[in-house]
Design a protein around this motif. Structure first.
Motif, mmCIF file in Angstrom:
data_model
loop_
_atom_site.group_PDB
_atom_site.id
_atom_site.type_symbol
_atom_site.label_atom_id
_atom_site.label_comp_id
_atom_site.label_asym_id
_atom_site.label_seq_id
_atom_site.Cartn_x
_atom_site.Cartn_y
_atom_site.Cartn_z
ATOM 1 N N ALA A 184 13.104 -34.891 26.672
ATOM 2 C CA ALA A 184 12.821 -33.809 25.529
ATOM 3 C C ALA A 184 13.623 -33.742 24.467
ATOM 4 O O ALA A 184 13.360 -33.424 23.513
ATOM 5 C CB ALA A 184 12.572 -32.419 26.384
ATOM 6 N N VAL A 223 6.620 -33.654 28.377
ATOM 7 C CA VAL A 223 7.736 -33.384 27.680
ATOM 8 C C VAL A 223 7.425 -33.149 26.223
ATOM 9 O O VAL A 223 7.742 -31.912 25.494
ATOM 10 C CB VAL A 223 8.314 -34.756 27.368
ATOM 11 C CG1 VAL A 223 9.232 -34.893 26.293
ATOM 12 C CG2 VAL A 223 9.008 -35.057 28.649
ATOM 13 N N THR A 234 13.036 -25.450 24.506
ATOM 14 C CA THR A 234 12.451 -26.649 24.945
ATOM 15 C C THR A 234 12.990 -27.058 26.318
ATOM 16 O O THR A 234 12.206 -27.336 27.311
ATOM 17 C CB THR A 234 12.857 -27.835 24.055
ATOM 18 O OG1 THR A 234 12.044 -27.798 22.922
ATOM 19 C CG2 THR A 234 12.213 -29.100 24.784
ATOM 20 N N LEU A 235 14.399 -26.736 26.589
ATOM 21 C CA LEU A 235 14.787 -27.073 27.741
ATOM 22 C C LEU A 235 14.489 -26.098 29.045
ATOM 23 O O LEU A 235 14.232 -26.354 29.888
ATOM 24 C CB LEU A 235 16.536 -27.127 27.652
ATOM 25 C CG LEU A 235 16.751 -28.147 26.845
ATOM 26 C CD1 LEU A 235 18.343 -28.076 26.753
ATOM 27 C CD2 LEU A 235 16.821 -29.685 27.544
ATOM 28 N N ALA A 244 6.627 -29.471 26.445
ATOM 29 C CA ALA A 244 7.962 -28.607 26.503
ATOM 30 C C ALA A 244 8.513 -28.588 25.150
ATOM 31 O O ALA A 244 9.012 -27.144 24.816
ATOM 32 C CB ALA A 244 8.787 -29.107 27.427
ATOM 33 N N THR A 280 13.642 -31.667 36.852
ATOM 34 C CA THR A 280 14.053 -31.449 35.482
ATOM 35 C C THR A 280 14.674 -32.304 34.609
ATOM 36 O O THR A 280 14.350 -32.466 33.528
ATOM 37 C CB THR A 280 14.466 -29.856 35.520
ATOM 38 O OG1 THR A 280 13.883 -28.968 35.977
ATOM 39 C CG2 THR A 280 14.799 -29.405 34.040
ATOM 40 N N CYS A 297 11.219 -27.166 30.109
ATOM 41 C CA CYS A 297 11.293 -28.433 30.982
ATOM 42 C C CYS A 297 11.647 -27.832 32.366
ATOM 43 O O CYS A 297 11.234 -28.399 33.487
ATOM 44 C CB CYS A 297 12.540 -29.325 30.778
ATOM 45 S SG CYS A 297 12.033 -30.368 29.102
ATOM 46 N N LEU A 314 12.829 -34.906 32.396
ATOM 47 C CA LEU A 314 12.108 -34.372 31.361
ATOM 48 C C LEU A 314 13.053 -33.896 30.491
ATOM 49 O O LEU A 314 12.709 -33.969 29.055
ATOM 50 C CB LEU A 314 11.090 -32.962 31.770
ATOM 51 C CG LEU A 314 10.325 -33.289 33.152
ATOM 52 C CD1 LEU A 314 9.453 -31.984 33.666
ATOM 53 C CD2 LEU A 314 9.339 -34.128 32.545
ATOM 54 N N ALA A 315 14.324 -33.299 30.906
ATOM 55 C CA ALA A 315 15.095 -32.968 29.877
ATOM 56 C C ALA A 315 15.634 -33.711 28.939
ATOM 57 O O ALA A 315 16.046 -33.785 27.635
ATOM 58 C CB ALA A 315 16.195 -32.204 30.390
ATOM 59 N N GLY A 365 9.664 -28.532 35.895
ATOM 60 C CA GLY A 365 10.556 -29.245 36.829
ATOM 61 C C GLY A 365 10.123 -28.227 38.175
ATOM 62 O O GLY A 365 10.121 -28.666 39.460
ATOM 63 N N ARG A 374 4.327 -37.471 32.667
ATOM 64 C CA ARG A 374 5.529 -36.556 32.491
ATOM 65 C C ARG A 374 5.886 -36.680 30.867
ATOM 66 O O ARG A 374 6.350 -35.837 30.290
ATOM 67 C CB ARG A 374 6.871 -36.931 33.206
ATOM 68 C CG ARG A 374 6.677 -36.662 34.738
ATOM 69 C CD ARG A 374 7.730 -36.890 35.718
ATOM 70 N NE ARG A 374 8.075 -36.628 36.798
ATOM 71 C CZ ARG A 374 7.384 -36.917 37.789
ATOM 72 N NH1 ARG A 374 6.516 -38.231 37.794
ATOM 73 N NH2 ARG A 374 7.425 -36.628 39.099
#
Length: 284
Positions: free
Chosen positions: A25, A207, A221-222, A210, A18, A225, A21-22, A229, A203
């Protein structure tokens, strides 16, 4: 006990998958609040993954490699911003071209690369909460963030009040590039320890999904992610746990979830009104 151990392994893997991605993002969220749907986030992550491993191998320093990844992502953001908001080239076209260019360039360079692999550098994830809080403060509490949101909602009105619309959007893309670069470098140096062709494997598009899943709100949004993940962690963990599923279905699972999220949530939340719309200043 074995079940608890397996669950702990899956959750730990999910957290690590994750994180890249976070990071990205947070940057994409900020860019979209400024009105830019940044398709080139995939190029930012992939280019940063390559440069971080190359520099880490050349210098022997994973931290230097991480910094190189951040700079690479920022450079791609700078290129995108100038092409889209100075030369007014369609931002979607710019993003797609950058994605194709970086994929081709890294595939070419990896064929002759000799930096090999090194043990992953398990950086603590304490950096992520700091990045999240800083991004939230910039967008929601700073004057710069107020101008950024105005640019994303009504660039014409923002321009009339003296806000430089193109500059704010370029600054947002620069921040997005730096954080997407951080995500790509974290994946390559922190989790894998080497670079493989097309290792980000879409990925960057997850994002974007997300941010849409989160309704252009950072917290949500998180969560998006984290969902992606977890799906990726399950894809890797289920075969090792003896669960037999179609391998192609497992690979596609995170992207199917992303598509479902966009279908379900894209129309339920109001996006920034000027998202994806070019702005050309009209001189009086």
């Amino acid at each position: 006990m074995n079940l608890l151990d397996d669950l702990g392994t899956v959750l730990s893997s999910s957290l690590r998958l994750t994180a890249p991605l976070a990071f990205a993002a947070c940057g994409e969220y900020l860019a979209e609040r400024a009105g830019t749907l940044n398709i080139s986030v995939e190029a930012m992550m992939l280019g940063a993954a390559f440069s971080s491993v190359a520099v880490a191998g050349a210098t022997g320093s994973a931290t230097t490699g991480l910094a190189a990844g951040v700079l690479t992502g920022a450079l791609i953001g700078l290129i995108h911003g100038n092409l889209a908001h100075r030369l007014t080239i369609n931002t979607f076209v710019v993003g797609l071209v950058l994605n194709a260019l970086v994929l081709g360039l890294t595939s070419f360079l990896i064929a002759g690369a000799t930096f090999g692999s090194r043990p992953p550098q398990r950086w603590p994830l304490l950096l992520l909460p700091g990045i999240v809080l800083l991004t939230w403060w910039l967008v929601e509490r700073s004057r710069w963030g107020l101008e950024l949101r105005a640019v994303g909602e009504n660039p014409r009105a923002a321009d009339m009040t003296g806000i430089r619309v193109g500059l704010r959007r370029r600054q947002a893309l620069l921040w997005c590039g730096a954080l997407a670069g951080l995500g790509g470098a974290y994946l390559a140096v922190g989790e894998v320890g080497s670079f493989n062709q097309n290792m980000t494997a879409g990925r960057g598009y997850l994002v974007i999904a997300a941010v849409i899943f989160g309704g252009w709100r950072l917290g949500r949004t998180l969560v998006g992610c984290a969902v992606f993940g977890l799906a990726d962690a399950l894809r890797l963990a289920l075969p090792a746990l003896g669960v037999t599923l179609n391998s192609q279905l497992l690979i596609a699972a995170p992207y199917l979830l992303a598509l479902l999220a966009m279908v379900l949530f894209a129309t339920r939340h109001r996006r920034p009104r000027a998202l994806g719309k070019p702005f050309v200043r009209q001189e009086p």
